[in-house]
Design an enzyme around this catalytic site. Structure first.
Site, PDB file in Angstrom:
ATOM      1  N   SER A 210     -49.832  -8.854 -44.860  1.00 56.02           N
ATOM      2  CA  SER A 210     -48.271  -8.632 -45.155  1.00 56.02           C
ATOM      3  C   SER A 210     -47.870  -6.713 -44.759  1.00 56.02           C
ATOM      4  O   SER A 210     -49.025  -5.869 -44.515  1.00 56.02           O
ATOM      5  CB  SER A 210     -47.960  -9.006 -46.429  1.00 56.02           C
ATOM      6  OG  SER A 210     -47.017  -8.216 -46.940  1.00 56.02           O
ATOM      7  N   ASN A 211     -47.147  -5.714 -45.633  1.00 53.67           N
ATOM      8  CA  ASN A 211     -47.017  -4.503 -45.652  1.00 53.67           C
ATOM      9  C   ASN A 211     -46.650  -3.902 -46.692  1.00 53.67           C
ATOM     10  O   ASN A 211     -46.192  -5.190 -48.259  1.00 53.67           O
ATOM     11  CB  ASN A 211     -45.876  -4.144 -44.074  1.00 53.67           C
ATOM     12  CG  ASN A 211     -44.960  -5.030 -44.432  1.00 53.67           C
ATOM     13  OD1 ASN A 211     -43.637  -4.241 -45.380  1.00 53.67           O
ATOM     14  ND2 ASN A 211     -44.406  -6.398 -43.733  1.00 53.67           N
ATOM     15  N   ARG A 212     -46.772  -2.786 -46.543  1.00 54.76           N
ATOM     16  CA  ARG A 212     -46.802  -1.685 -47.950  1.00 54.76           C
ATOM     17  C   ARG A 212     -44.936  -2.015 -48.226  1.00 54.76           C
ATOM     18  O   ARG A 212     -44.509  -1.484 -49.321  1.00 54.76           O
ATOM     19  CB  ARG A 212     -47.126  -0.393 -47.713  1.00 54.76           C
ATOM     20  CG  ARG A 212     -48.594  -0.788 -47.365  1.00 54.76           C
ATOM     21  CD  ARG A 212     -49.137   0.418 -47.485  1.00 54.76           C
ATOM     22  NE  ARG A 212     -48.232   0.880 -48.257  1.00 54.76           N
ATOM     23  CZ  ARG A 212     -47.995   2.773 -48.469  1.00 54.76           C
ATOM     24  NH1 ARG A 212     -48.410   3.797 -46.917  1.00 54.76           N
ATOM     25  NH2 ARG A 212     -47.856   3.644 -49.720  1.00 54.76           N
ATOM     26  N   SER A 213     -44.289  -3.736 -47.770  1.00 60.96           N
ATOM     27  CA  SER A 213     -42.655  -2.356 -48.136  1.00 60.96           C
ATOM     28  C   SER A 213     -42.044  -3.297 -49.412  1.00 60.96           C
ATOM     29  O   SER A 213     -42.803  -4.374 -49.742  1.00 60.96           O
ATOM     30  CB  SER A 213     -41.486  -3.379 -47.296  1.00 60.96           C
ATOM     31  OG  SER A 213     -40.180  -3.388 -47.902  1.00 60.96           O
ATOM     32  N   ALA A 277     -38.761  -5.191 -43.760  1.00 62.28           N
ATOM     33  CA  ALA A 277     -40.162  -4.550 -42.682  1.00 62.28           C
ATOM     34  C   ALA A 277     -40.326  -5.666 -42.050  1.00 62.28           C
ATOM     35  O   ALA A 277     -41.344  -6.374 -42.881  1.00 62.28           O
ATOM     36  CB  ALA A 277     -40.910  -3.455 -43.727  1.00 62.28           C
TER      37      ALA A 277
END
Ligand code: CTP
Length: 403
Positions: A210-213, A277
């Site tokens: 995943s990502n930090r959004s 994102a």
């Protein structure tokens, strides 16, 4: 600044134990810049006092005794004519019945009759009363007359019984107030699709990339669009954020699910604002079983995830209503050049380029450093501001393009 700032709201409070929550509501509205005039029925005064409301609103709270003062004959007309919205929260079954039948035997119900603007009712009554045929008829009459409703919710009542009739939480009522105030906004009659949050690309049944959004910018955009009167579909990766009242939520996991949901929602949409994102890469072979440590460190082969905006650009011919598409670009260097390239390749009307190299912009914080880049070559840097303000500016630009 939100749609609430500068509005004049009458808050009618009636005799329910939930009247204490109205003080929180008055406080929230006042803090957001509304002028709040409170009208208490004699029943409400048994639970809370005018002083409670005066203390949070900084304005005189009115009671039935004010009906018989020197200004009596104009008070209710004056209040009803000047205000943008009359919110009755909590509204008892008794007041609901009086409103349905045009009875006017106290300051609140007289004011409701004299009201020029919208009326929003947040019912609160104990189990069984809301479902009683008499109340059902009253609700139907009021709805047919254009009265708006916030709730009631379901849950535990003061009596200990559970059922339908709980006053909504003040934060939710504020959401309904925003919807009511925004009804005639610049995007009334338009349908916007907004995406928010990151995406989760599965590795196995328990792990994902995943990502930090955080979803904050996307949720702020959805709220700004609702404030402007739009119908909003919010396609989002699940987040801990409170869903904006009035938005249709579509929860998605990975990039493919985001693509499917966006293409589906855009069939009927006028504009797409793509703040999510979305993953650029996904795992090529997702393991159907949990990967075990004893089997050694896995070598994950990645492949390209679907590019949602790229696919939308290719489908523009079949998305008949879709007039405006807005993208975001998260950049840590060469902001304008990189964002302008994305604007062109994804066939956007404009792109909000986000400088994520600064600690006060981008993921998880409440502020952003945005430069808007338009298809006609204009580059407009916005001052450092909150994500709510960024959202309002972007939604204003979308509304201008849809005009
Ligand atoms: N985007 C998308 N589908 C993806 C990835 C991104 O639709 N699979 C959208 C984002 O929502 C954003 C825009 O494309 O509105 C730009 O996203 P960004 O990640 O900045 O750019 P990418 O095109 O992914 O390029 P790169 O990551 O290489 O900078």
């Amino acid at each position: 600044m939100t749609i609430i700032s500068g509005s004049h709201i009458l808050l009618g409070v009636t005799g329910s134990i939930a009247a204490y929550k109205a003080a929180d509501l008055a406080s929230r509205l006042t803090q957001q810049g509304a002028m709040v005039d409170v009208l208490l029925t004699t029943g409400a005064e048994k639970f809370v006092t005018p002083l409670t409301f005066q203390s949070v609103s900084g304005r005189k709270a009115y009671c039935d005794v004010d009906l018989w003062g020197g200004e009596a004959h104009i008070l209710h007309v004056g209040l009803g004519h000047k205000a943008d919205l009359l919110v009755i929260a909590p509204c008892t079954a008794n007041t609901l019945a009086k409103l349905a039948h045009g009875q006017a035997d106290n300051l609140l119900t007289i004011t409701a009759l004299a009201m020029n603007g919208l009326i929003l009712v947040a019912p609160a009554m104990d189990a069984g009363m809301y479902e009683h045929p008499a109340t059902c008829d009253n609700v139907r009459i009021l709805r047919e007359r254009g009265i708006l409703f916030a709730g009631p919710g379901e849950g535990r009542m003061a009596s200990g019984l559970t059922g339908k009739g709980r006053l909504l939480e003040p934060q939710e009522i504020v959401g309904h107030i925003r919807l009511a105030l925004g009804r005639t906004g610049a995007l009334a009659g338009k349908h916007l699709v907004v995406t928010a949050g990151g995406s989760q690309e599965p590795i196995d049944p328990v792990r994902f990339i995943s990502n930090r959004s955080s979803g904050k910018q996307g949720y702020a955009l959805a709220q700004a669009a609702l404030d402007a009167g739009a119908r909003v579909t919010l396609v989002t990766h699940p987040t801990a954020l409170q869903a904006p009242v009035g938005a249709r939520l579509v929860h998605v996991g990975n990039a493919q699910a985001m693509l499917d949901a966006v293409l589906d929602a855009c069939q009927q949409a006028d504009a797409l604002v793509m703040a999510a994102a979305v993953a650029d890469f996904c795992v090529k072979h997702v393991s159907p079983q949990k990967l075990k440590k004893r089997d050694g460190i896995p070598a994950l082969e990645l492949t390209a995830a679907p590019d949602v905006l790229g696919s939308v650009a290719q489908s523009r011919g079949s998305l008949k209503n879709l007039k405006v598409v807005v993208g975001f670009a998260a950049e840590s260097r060469d902001l304008v050049e990189n964002a302008a390239a994305k604007l062109a390749s994804k066939k956007l009307n404009f792109i909000a380029a986000n400088d994520i190299s600064a600690s006060d912009a981008g993921f998880a914080v409440d502020t952003n450093r945005i430069t808007l880049i338009y298809a006609d070559g204009r580059v407009v840097p916005l001052p450092f501001m909150g994500k709510d303000e960024v959202a309002q500016i972007i939604i204003e630009r979308v509304a201008a393009l849809l005009e």
